[in-house]
Each structure stands twice: as C-alpha cells, then as structure tokens.
Design an enzyme around this catalytic site. Structure first.
Site, PDB file in Angstrom:
ATOM      1  N   ASP A  86     -21.610 -15.166  -6.759  1.00 15.68           N
ATOM      2  CA  ASP A  86     -21.216 -13.848  -6.556  1.00 15.68           C
ATOM      3  C   ASP A  86     -19.902 -13.730  -5.726  1.00 15.68           C
ATOM      4  OD1 ASP A  86     -23.142 -14.190  -4.616  1.00 15.68           O
ATOM      5  OD2 ASP A  86     -22.769 -11.905  -4.101  1.00 15.68           O
ATOM      6  N   GLU A 181     -25.631 -13.362  -3.158  1.00 14.78           N
ATOM      7  CA  GLU A 181     -25.597 -13.834  -1.701  1.00 14.78           C
ATOM      8  C   GLU A 181     -24.895 -12.743  -0.801  1.00 14.78           C
ATOM      9  OE1 GLU A 181     -23.856 -15.708   2.204  1.00 14.78           O
ATOM     10  OE2 GLU A 181     -22.770 -14.727   0.575  1.00 14.78           O
TER      11      GLU A 181
HETATM   12 ZN   LIG Z   1     -19.787 -17.142   0.739  1.00 13.17          ZN
END
Ligand SMILES: [Zn+2]
Length: 415
Positions: A86, A181
């Site tokens: 992401d 993340e």
């Molecule tokens: Zn990163």
C-alpha cells in the site's frame, strides 16, 4: 559472492508497480482497507509463479506469500523477506507517472507535471550525494510510491536473480507482501507460524547502507473529562463545562520539551492529536512515544497527574484515563538474536557500503512482527521523501539494495 550484474529487472519492476493505485485508507472497516490493493497483489502472485515459486498465492486478507525452496542439503535457517504494497493515505497514488532523470548532475529537480513541486538539493542532503545516478520521481501530481514498491521490486529482483543463478547456495526463502502498513495494521492478520520463517527482514527503509534495529515504544492515551450539564439560563453554581476543563489541561502541557515539535533523536514526547466534546464530556487523545518502556510510563504518569491536578480546580468534575498499547521497541527482541542484525551489517559491508545502525522515530511492521515471534529488522530501499510528491529513489541505490538482499541470503549460508 562472485562478481554479478545486479538489478536486471529492478527498474522495470518498480516502474510497473507504481502504476497500480494501492493507496490504503483509515477507518474503512474492511481488511485490506481498500480493495484495489489486491490488484497489485494478484499481479505479484502471477510474477512469482512465472519465476517458478509454485506456491505463490494471495489469501483473503490480501497477503501475498511464496516460497523459494532451499537448493542445498545443509540446514540453513528459513529467512523471510517482507515489503508492503500500500501507499500512504496522505497523498494520491492514482495515475502515477514515474519520470527517470538520467545522470543527475546536481541542483534542484523541477517536477514537470506541477512545476511548483521542486526537489531542492539544499533540502535533500542525500540527493546531493547522487551525482551521476539515475533518479526516479513522480511527475509532481502524485506521490511516487517507492515506499514501498522499491522494496517489493528489490525483493522480486533478488528472487529473480537467485532463480537464474542456481549455483548460488541458499536456504529456504519466504516472501511476503502485505497490505495496510501505512494505516498501522499491516500485520494484523499475518500468520507468523504459517509463514514459517525463523527470521525476517522488511525492505522499507530509506538511506542505503542503513539497518534499522530500533523503533519507538508507543501507547495511546485517552482522557475523558466529565463536567455537569445544566440549562445555561439557570446554571449558576451548578454547571461545570468540560470544554473549559480540557482547555485548561491542554494549556498546561509542556511546550519546550516532550513535544514532537521540540524533540529529536532519542527523545520521546506526548502529543495531543484529537479533542472532541461538548459541555458534559470532552475527550483528549494522545499518542505517547519513547524508546524505553520506563520513560514511556513516566510520561503517562505525568499526564495522569496533570489531568487530576486540573480536575481538582473544578468541583464535581471527574476524569477517566485510559492507556492502550500500540507497539514496542523492536530492539528489545532483536538484542536476543544478535546474528539477525549482524548478518545485515555484514551484507551491507560486502556490498561495499558503510553500514549504519539507525533508530526509527516511529514504528514498522517489523516491530510488530518481532513481538509476534518473528525477529525482523528493517533494511534500506534507497527511497526518500516518503509520503510526499517529492518522493524519489536512485536506480543505483535500488541495485545496491538488491545486492544487500542477496548478501543477506549468502550470509545465512555461512552459519
Ligand atoms: Zn513504508
């Protein structure tokens, strides 16, 4: 290892991956937070299968995992390589148009899609060191997504290299590409046991040569002030306004110290990041950060005392004080397995770079993995200016990062 031509595919890979819009989002209530991340996940599964990693797959959460089987009879610990798919919710990652500035000659880089976006050499000391490098940026209208697609491309290229060079001895290598993340939940549903690695490395750092073995310890604190509500026309001597209590409390917070805007390096802080409320109740939320748990707890006690002291000035008011653990310094785990960081340092040095240990004033998925039973320091990808339209990465640094990965794999064959 013998002289090799590294990075045959790393550039074309990163240019391909950044074109997938994989922006994650806060508070969507789904996992992964955005469905579009799975498009890149599917592509990576296909590419891993093409490389001969037959078990490559994506699970219901969007985790991509695959195994490069050991090519030796010797017992070598299984090593994991991890990167996130992401990109940051802060800046758009849609229609990224990567630009390659070949043979950088110094000075500012003006981004052609929005000429107000300028990567200034004076503000990017690392860029000033990259004379002669090929620099990849966005066109200035979006972020680039080198965070962390540089990490994905580097892992893929290292796998590609190992597949093409079976003469290079290696143990079993586990690959994982994770979603979300950037919204802090990258390993929420990650099954460490099933993954089966003994140690792992996230490829999600910045300056080449750095090995990150330390993160903050992090908690969140929620303080709810309760006043007494009455019709304001008849409230004399009765009404206690929680907004005023909360304001008085916030006013008492230290300014010259213990704040993100006044601390650096190994200093911690208390940071109010949300106030919500009305006359009856007002809630102030904090994030608390320090490198040591003891200092973290001292900061929380400081806040508790300050809040209680404030409430004492408002008879009939009360407060509720809640602490929630976010994550802990990964060094406390990594110190128990010193060879994990040592191998990374050795790998950096073998690549001809000066290794530097670095502490992150934040967290990583690796910090959480450490406490889930998988010791995982963080390795540099060569990317810079993350979460901004001024993001950039050097092609030469990416190739060095691939070399570092291959050296790590080699270093583990020597145990
Ligand atoms: Zn990163």
């Amino acid at each position: 290892m013998k002289e090799v031509k590294i990075g045959e595919t790393v550039v074309e890979r990163v240019l391909r991956y950044v074109k997938y819009d994989t922006q994650s989002a806060e508070g969507t209530g789904t996992y992964p937070s955005t469905e579009k991340q799975k498009e890149l996940a599917k592509q990576l599964v296909e590419e891993l299968k093409e490389l001969g990693l037959k078990d490559a797959s994506m699970d219901q959460y969007g985790y991509v995992t695959a195994t490069l089987t050991s090519n030796t009879q010797r017992a070598i610990p299984t090593i994991g390589l991890v990167a996130h798919m992401d990109t940051s919710p802060e800046v758009s990652g849609k229609d990224v148009k990567p630009q390659i500035h070949r043979n950088y000659s110094g000075g500012d880089i003006v981004l052609q899609g929005d000429r107000s976006q300028i990567i200034r050499a004076s503000e990017s000391p690392e860029l000033a060191k990259k004379i002669g490098n090929d620099i990849i940026t966005s066109d200035g209208t979006t972020l680039l997504g080198a965070d962390d697609k540089a990490g994905i491309a580097e892992i893929m290229d290292a796998v590609h290299y190992l597949v093409k060079h079976p003469e290079l001895e290696h143990g079993t290598i586990k690959i994982a590409f994770t979603p979300d993340e950037e919204v802090g939940t990258g390993v929420k549903y990650f099954d460490v046991k099933k993954f089966g690695a003994k140690y792992a490395y996230t490829l999600d750092g910045e300056t080449i040569g750095e090995v990150e073995n330390e993160t903050f310890c992090a908690d969140s604190v929620t303080i709810t002030f309760r006043g007494v509500i009455f019709h304001p026309g008849y409230a004399k001597g009765k009404l206690v306004n929680s907004i005023k209590i909360a304001s008085a409390f916030v006013e008492k917070l230290p300014r010259g110290e213990m704040s993100p805007e006044t601390t650096e390096k190994k200093e911690g802080y208390v940071h109010p990041n949300s106030v919500q409320g009305g006359v009856e109740t007002t809630t102030v939320k904090f994030i608390i950060r320090d490198f040591e748990v003891k200092a973290l707890k001292e900061k929380e006690e400081f806040l508790r005392n300050l809040a209680q002291e404030t409430v004492r000035n408002y008879p009939r008011s009360s407060l509720e004080f809640k602490v929630e653990e976010s994550y802990r310094n990964m060094k406390h785990v990594l110190d128990k397995y010193p060879e994990v960081v040592e191998k990374a340092i050795e790998a950096v040095r073998t690549a001809g770079l000066e290794p530097r240990l670095h502490s992150i004033r934040g967290g990583t998925d690796g910090a959480r993995l450490c406490y889930m039973g998988l010791p995982t320091p963080n390795i540099a990808t060569g990317g810079h200016n993350f979460h901004s339209k001024l993001e950039w990465v050097s092609v030469q640094d990416m190739k060095k990062a691939v070399e570092v990965i291959l050296n790590i794999v080699q270093a583990w064959t020597k145990t």
